[in-house]
Design a protein around this motif. Structure first.
Motif, PDB file in Angstrom:
ATOM      1  N   TYR A   1      56.624  49.173   2.408  1.00 19.09           N
ATOM      2  CA  TYR A   1      57.613  48.140   2.709  1.00 19.09           C
ATOM      3  C   TYR A   1      57.649  47.817   4.200  1.00 19.09           C
ATOM      4  CZ  TYR A   1      62.196  46.169   3.800  1.00 19.09           C
ATOM      5  OH  TYR A   1      63.197  45.386   4.302  1.00 19.09           O
ATOM      6  N   VAL A   2      57.655  48.831   5.073  1.00 22.11           N
ATOM      7  CA  VAL A   2      57.789  48.553   6.505  1.00 22.11           C
ATOM      8  C   VAL A   2      56.550  47.873   7.072  1.00 22.11           C
ATOM      9  CG1 VAL A   2      59.446  50.408   6.886  1.00 22.11           C
ATOM     10  CG2 VAL A   2      57.013  50.863   7.203  1.00 22.11           C
ATOM     11  N   LEU A   3      55.451  47.846   6.294  1.00 17.83           N
ATOM     12  CA  LEU A   3      54.268  47.103   6.710  1.00 17.83           C
ATOM     13  C   LEU A   3      54.038  45.870   5.838  1.00 17.83           C
ATOM     14  CD1 LEU A   3      51.746  49.954   7.603  1.00 17.83           C
ATOM     15  CD2 LEU A   3      53.266  48.683   9.100  1.00 17.83           C
ATOM     16  N   SER A   4      55.031  45.515   5.023  1.00 19.32           N
ATOM     17  CA  SER A   4      54.927  44.329   4.177  1.00 19.32           C
ATOM     18  C   SER A   4      55.163  43.079   5.020  1.00 19.32           C
ATOM     19  CB  SER A   4      55.951  44.396   3.051  1.00 19.32           C
ATOM     20  OG  SER A   4      57.268  44.281   3.580  1.00 19.32           O
ATOM     21  N   SER A   5      54.892  41.919   4.430  1.00 17.66           N
ATOM     22  CA  SER A   5      55.054  40.667   5.158  1.00 17.66           C
ATOM     23  C   SER A   5      56.490  40.453   5.616  1.00 17.66           C
ATOM     24  CB  SER A   5      54.598  39.490   4.286  1.00 17.66           C
ATOM     25  OG  SER A   5      55.353  39.444   3.080  1.00 17.66           O
ATOM     26  N   ALA A   6      57.451  41.009   4.880  1.00 17.07           N
ATOM     27  CA  ALA A   6      58.861  40.836   5.238  1.00 17.07           C
ATOM     28  C   ALA A   6      59.270  41.698   6.425  1.00 17.07           C
ATOM     29  CB  ALA A   6      59.749  41.173   4.037  1.00 17.07           C
TER      30      ALA A   6
ATOM     31  N   ARG B   1      56.763  43.688   8.657  1.00 18.62           N
ATOM     32  CA  ARG B   1      55.767  44.184   9.615  1.00 18.62           C
ATOM     33  C   ARG B   1      55.986  43.691  11.047  1.00 18.62           C
ATOM     34  NH1 ARG B   1      51.482  40.583   6.673  1.00 18.62           N
ATOM     35  NH2 ARG B   1      51.553  42.328   5.231  1.00 18.62           N
ATOM     36  N   GLU B   2      56.487  42.473  11.208  1.00 19.11           N
ATOM     37  CA  GLU B   2      56.708  41.978  12.562  1.00 19.11           C
ATOM     38  C   GLU B   2      57.749  42.821  13.288  1.00 19.11           C
ATOM     39  OE1 GLU B   2      55.338  39.675  14.691  1.00 19.11           O
ATOM     40  OE2 GLU B   2      53.756  39.821  13.191  1.00 19.11           O
TER      41      GLU B   2
ATOM     42  N   GLN C   1      60.825  59.523  23.776  1.00 20.89           N
ATOM     43  CA  GLN C   1      60.727  58.232  23.102  1.00 20.89           C
ATOM     44  C   GLN C   1      59.263  57.812  22.960  1.00 20.89           C
ATOM     45  OE1 GLN C   1      62.457  54.141  24.369  1.00 20.89           O
ATOM     46  NE2 GLN C   1      64.223  55.481  24.036  1.00 20.89           N
ATOM     47  N   ARG C   2      58.465  58.004  24.033  1.00 24.75           N
ATOM     48  CA  ARG C   2      57.041  57.660  23.968  1.00 24.75           C
ATOM     49  C   ARG C   2      56.325  58.541  22.950  1.00 24.75           C
ATOM     50  NH1 ARG C   2      57.170  58.518  29.252  1.00 24.75           N
ATOM     51  NH2 ARG C   2      55.389  59.967  29.178  1.00 24.75           N
ATOM     52  N   GLN C   3      56.707  59.804  22.913  1.00 25.58           N
ATOM     53  CA  GLN C   3      56.079  60.712  21.939  1.00 25.58           C
ATOM     54  C   GLN C   3      56.354  60.255  20.509  1.00 25.58           C
ATOM     55  OE1 GLN C   3      57.764  64.712  21.050  1.00 25.58           O
ATOM     56  NE2 GLN C   3      55.850  65.483  21.935  1.00 25.58           N
ATOM     57  N   THR C   4      57.586  59.836  20.241  1.00 25.63           N
ATOM     58  CA  THR C   4      57.935  59.384  18.891  1.00 25.63           C
ATOM     59  C   THR C   4      57.278  58.050  18.581  1.00 25.63           C
ATOM     60  OG1 THR C   4      60.071  60.476  19.231  1.00 25.63           O
ATOM     61  CG2 THR C   4      59.852  59.102  17.285  1.00 25.63           C
ATOM     62  N   ALA C   5      57.182  57.163  19.592  1.00 22.65           N
ATOM     63  CA  ALA C   5      56.487  55.893  19.394  1.00 22.65           C
ATOM     64  C   ALA C   5      55.010  56.141  19.094  1.00 22.65           C
ATOM     65  CB  ALA C   5      56.638  55.008  20.622  1.00 22.65           C
ATOM     66  N   ALA C   6      54.406  57.125  19.775  1.00 27.90           N
ATOM     67  CA  ALA C   6      53.009  57.471  19.487  1.00 27.90           C
ATOM     68  C   ALA C   6      52.873  58.025  18.070  1.00 27.90           C
ATOM     69  CB  ALA C   6      52.507  58.498  20.511  1.00 27.90           C
ATOM     70  N   SER C   7      53.896  58.746  17.617  1.00 27.04           N
ATOM     71  CA  SER C   7      53.891  59.238  16.231  1.00 27.04           C
ATOM     72  C   SER C   7      53.929  58.074  15.246  1.00 27.04           C
ATOM     73  CB  SER C   7      55.091  60.160  16.001  1.00 27.04           C
ATOM     74  OG  SER C   7      55.061  61.272  16.865  1.00 27.04           O
ATOM     75  N   LEU C   8      54.740  57.058  15.561  1.00 26.17           N
ATOM     76  CA  LEU C   8      54.791  55.875  14.702  1.00 26.17           C
ATOM     77  C   LEU C   8      53.446  55.164  14.689  1.00 26.17           C
ATOM     78  CD1 LEU C   8      56.283  53.811  12.950  1.00 26.17           C
ATOM     79  CD2 LEU C   8      57.127  52.744  15.050  1.00 26.17           C
ATOM     80  N   ALA C   9      52.803  55.047  15.861  1.00 25.18           N
ATOM     81  CA  ALA C   9      51.467  54.436  15.913  1.00 25.18           C
ATOM     82  C   ALA C   9      50.493  55.214  15.037  1.00 25.18           C
ATOM     83  CB  ALA C   9      50.971  54.393  17.351  1.00 25.18           C
ATOM     84  N   PHE C  10      50.573  56.537  15.090  1.00 24.70           N
ATOM     85  CA  PHE C  10      49.707  57.377  14.257  1.00 24.70           C
ATOM     86  C   PHE C  10      49.966  57.117  12.778  1.00 24.70           C
ATOM     87  CE2 PHE C  10      48.989  61.247  11.796  1.00 24.70           C
ATOM     88  CZ  PHE C  10      47.658  61.519  12.084  1.00 24.70           C
ATOM     89  N   ASP C  11      51.255  57.078  12.390  1.00 27.11           N
ATOM     90  CA  ASP C  11      51.599  56.865  10.977  1.00 27.11           C
ATOM     91  C   ASP C  11      51.098  55.513  10.479  1.00 27.11           C
ATOM     92  OD1 ASP C  11      52.827  59.298  11.113  1.00 27.11           O
ATOM     93  OD2 ASP C  11      54.880  58.544  11.045  1.00 27.11           O
ATOM     94  N   ILE C  12      51.239  54.482  11.302  1.00 26.92           N
ATOM     95  CA  ILE C  12      50.728  53.166  10.910  1.00 26.92           C
ATOM     96  C   ILE C  12      49.220  53.230  10.756  1.00 26.92           C
ATOM     97  CG2 ILE C  12      50.428  50.773  11.656  1.00 26.92           C
ATOM     98  CD1 ILE C  12      53.147  51.015  13.087  1.00 26.92           C
TER      99      ILE C  12
ATOM    100  N   GLU D   1      47.512  40.601   8.802  1.00 25.87           N
ATOM    101  CA  GLU D   1      46.815  39.622   9.616  1.00 25.87           C
ATOM    102  C   GLU D   1      46.055  40.331  10.736  1.00 25.87           C
ATOM    103  OE1 GLU D   1      50.028  39.645   9.023  1.00 25.87           O
ATOM    104  OE2 GLU D   1      50.665  37.736   8.129  1.00 25.87           O
ATOM    105  N   GLU D   2      44.872  39.800  11.053  1.00 19.65           N
ATOM    106  CA  GLU D   2      44.087  40.389  12.131  1.00 19.65           C
ATOM    107  C   GLU D   2      44.869  40.374  13.440  1.00 19.65           C
ATOM    108  OE1 GLU D   2      40.068  39.084  14.369  1.00 19.65           O
ATOM    109  OE2 GLU D   2      39.827  39.515  12.228  1.00 19.65           O
ATOM    110  N   ASP D   3      45.634  39.305  13.680  1.00 21.03           N
ATOM    111  CA  ASP D   3      46.428  39.229  14.908  1.00 21.03           C
ATOM    112  C   ASP D   3      47.426  40.379  15.005  1.00 21.03           C
ATOM    113  OD1 ASP D   3      45.092  36.977  15.609  1.00 21.03           O
ATOM    114  OD2 ASP D   3      46.702  35.570  15.100  1.00 21.03           O
ATOM    115  N   TRP D   4      47.992  40.761  13.851  1.00 23.38           N
ATOM    116  CA  TRP D   4      48.960  41.861  13.835  1.00 23.38           C
ATOM    117  C   TRP D   4      48.281  43.155  14.274  1.00 23.38           C
ATOM    118  CZ3 TRP D   4      49.947  46.603  11.691  1.00 23.38           C
ATOM    119  CH2 TRP D   4      51.274  47.041  11.670  1.00 23.38           C
TER     120      TRP D   4
END
Length: 614
Positions: free
Chosen positions: A458-463, A465-466, A483-494, A522-525
């Motif tokens: 859902y969090v990566l769905s069209s509704a 993802r932005e 905060q950066r560590q948790t953001a990096a964790s989110l990047a990893f999960d995605i 989308e490739e842009d995303w």
């Protein structure tokens, strides 16, 4: 005063499932169940939203079975309030044939009223159906109508569904194959138009023409099955008995059996006749090589990357339940405080989370959704509207703990108000420096969304993802280490979700298990996420955070079609950044150094392949 609770069970097939299921789907299915719950003189059921009627007067007629679920002490007014809250989850638009149907509704109602589940034979029917070959063939059509399902079919040998047992019956498209000892078999086709469609819709297809009176065919058949099925999704295999499918034999001018025809992107690639095992093996290998030239990453020895965990990083601590609720209550203003009913509901949420925490430690039963209370979600929304953003962090921490539960996650995944997405947007609106604790808790909620497939999708769905991307981009360059560590964790999960989707995208047997969930990103995303991760890597000085960022890049670009992500990383100078991090001893651990080197190789080989194909 107690009230009797009765489950009404209907068979929507009116006996046809019991009589015909074994022949059609290869498994005995006694009924196509529809259920409703009778209480307070009304029959409650889910269809076009939550509906009720005088018992026995619904369009489904009379139930085939009535199950006494017990008695409840819950007053009618509390139950009706629960029904009103359930309407947010069980809307007409939220109906899903497999995941969010009348039986899920009845189960939730019975859990709330009496703390019991409805019979397992009813709630397990979707999974039972999907674990049949017919169910797996129907799954893409069902998901095309209702969206992805959380049900995962059980794998069988070679990762493919077992053939339907022979029953003397056949459909217009498939006939049951002969039994082959010890494994799955390639399906037969009898319909010419279906065969042509299969050849057109698959990159590589091999068709084995056989006949019942052909002794060599019986020798080569199990070898053909083993060869084709061992190749997985790289090739589509089909069998045709020209005695049963004479129109196909004439259309493809088959003069003898066994004959093997090979098709590449819908066009005939080669063919031969005879039971030559060596020629069959080499012909299949040549077709696969022609259809799927090796990706440059497939030739690399990526020990560190392949040793990475494919499990999302989540924040699953339930140790601080009481302090979080105590802190939240100190922020609630007296003039806009909660009602007595709200306080009771908040206490139920607290008790529910504490019971979950105890269940993890003591291996005791998990609390039911009914124990969470009838209005938990509206109450959290109400509190969010009362509190200023900078005081919302304890509320967000409660939400972080709640979404770890699969059914709570399902509620938010099907939330028409997009509560989670509005939470993500708030960080971008206020800035990650606006309330550092609130931004941190929101990032942890986003990471925990990936603890369940449905909410992660859902969090990566069209509704959504932005907003998810904006949350990531806003926080990756934070001045706060945590905060950066948790953001990096989110990047990893995605990245894990993207890589998982890519690895399954070519699975023609189970395409809905993840391969088609993210293929429309989308490739842009992707490029915007990678650009933000690249900028964060350049500035980062923590090896632990860099490790997560580099791993996320690896997941984004590994085996990527078209190599656009790797090309962008090359343009942005990521290989140079990684070399500098290693040379300057920002990265010291052998496994992180190795991963940095492997990502450089991924980028280099992908860029070379892209240049060669231009």
């Amino acid at each position: 005063m107690s009230e009797r609770v009765t489950l009404f069970i209907y068979d929507l097939s009116h006996g046809m499932a019991r009589n015909m299921s074994l022949g059609l789907v290869g498994r005995q299915i006694d009924a196509i169940y529809h259920t409703s719950v009778v209480i307070f003189g009304r029959e409650f059921f889910y269809g076009q939203g939550i509906m009720s009627a005088i018992p026995g007067t619904t369009p489904h007629g009379q139930p085939m079975e009535r199950v006494d679920m017990g008695e409840t002490e819950i007053p009618q007014e509390v139950f009706m309030e629960f029904m009103d809250n359930m309407r947010e989850t069980y809307t007409a638009d939220a109906y899903h044939l497999l995941d969010n149907n009348c039986n899920n509704f009845s189960n939730d109602v019975c859990q709330f009223l009496v703390g019991k589940n409805i019979p397992d034979r009813i709630t397990s029917l979707p999974a039972d159906f999907l674990n049949t070959p017919f169910g797996q063939s129907m799954r893409p059509m069902i998901e095309g109508m209702f969206g992805p399902s959380r049900h995962t079919p059980s794998p069988s040998p070679f990762g493919l569904p077992e053939s339907v047992p022979s029953s003397g019956l056949s459909t217009n498209s498939f006939s049951a194959p002969s039994a082959i000892t010890g494994g799955a078999t390639v399906p037969f086709m009898t319909d010419l138009s279906l065969l042509r469609g299969t050849i057109q819709n698959n990159t590589a297809t091999v068709v084995y023409f056989t006949s019942a009176t052909c002794p060599p065919c019986r020798v080569i058949a199990p070898i053909y099955d083993e060869l084709v099925l061992s190749k997985g999704s790289q090739i589509k295999g089909v069998k045709v008995d020209i005695g049963m499918a004479q129109a196909i034999g004439r259309a493809y001018e088959v003069r003898s059996t066994p004959t093997f025809m090979f098709f590449l992107r819908g066009e005939k690639f080669s063919q031969f006749s005879g039971a030559d095992q060596a020629e069959l093996r080499s012909s299949i290998d040549l077709l696969i090589y022609s259809a799927h030239p090796a990706h440059p990453h497939a030739l690399l020895s990526l020990h560190q990357y392949k040793g990475l965990s494919g499990t999302p990083i989540v924040f699953n601590s339930l140790d601080n339940v009481d302090p979080v609720f105590a802190k939240l209550k100190t922020f609630l203003p007296a003039e806009k405080g909660l009602t007595e009913a709200d306080i009771k509901q908040l206490d139920k949420i607290q008790a529910w989370l504490k019971k979950r925490a105890a269940a993890k430690v003591n291996q005791t039963p998990e609390p039911t959704m009914g124990e969470l209370g009838p209005s938990w979600k509206p109450l959290l929304t109400k509190i969010a509207s009362i509190l200023p953003y900078e005081n919302q962090f304890p509320l967000l921490d409660i939400l972080r703990m709640l979404v770890l539960h699969a059914r709570v996650a399902e509620v938010y995944a099907k939330d028409g108000n997009h509560t989670l997405i509005n939470t993500f947007k708030a960080v971008a609106t206020h800035g990650n420096e606006g309330s550092k604790p609130a931004a941190l808790m929101t990032l942890r909620i986003a990471c925990n969304a990936f603890s369940t497939p449905l909410l992660g999708t859902y969090v990566l769905s069209s509704a959504a993802r932005e907003s998810t991307k904006q949350l990531l981009v806003t926080t990756l360059l934070s001045t706060v280490d945590q905060q950066r560590q948790t953001a990096a964790s989110l990047a990893f999960d995605i990245g894990v979700k993207v890589a998982e989707s890519r690895s399954r995208a070519k699975d023609t047997v189970h395409p809905s298990l993840g391969g088609d969930i993210l293929e429309d990103l989308e490739e842009d995303w992707n490029m915007e996420c990678l650009s933000a991760i690249s900028a964060a890597m350049e500035k980062e000085t923590s090896e632990e955070i860099l490790h997560r960022l580099v791993a996320s890049v690896a997941n984004f670009i590994y085996m990527e079609e078209g190599h656009s992500g790797a090309v962008l990383m090359n343009i942005l100078g990521v290989p140079d950044v990684l070399r500098e991090k290693v040379q300057n001893k920002v990265v010291k651990s052998a496994n992180v150094v190795g991963l940095c080197q492997e990502v450089q190789e991924m980028i280099r080989t992908a860029v070379e392949a892209q240049s060669a194909s231009s």
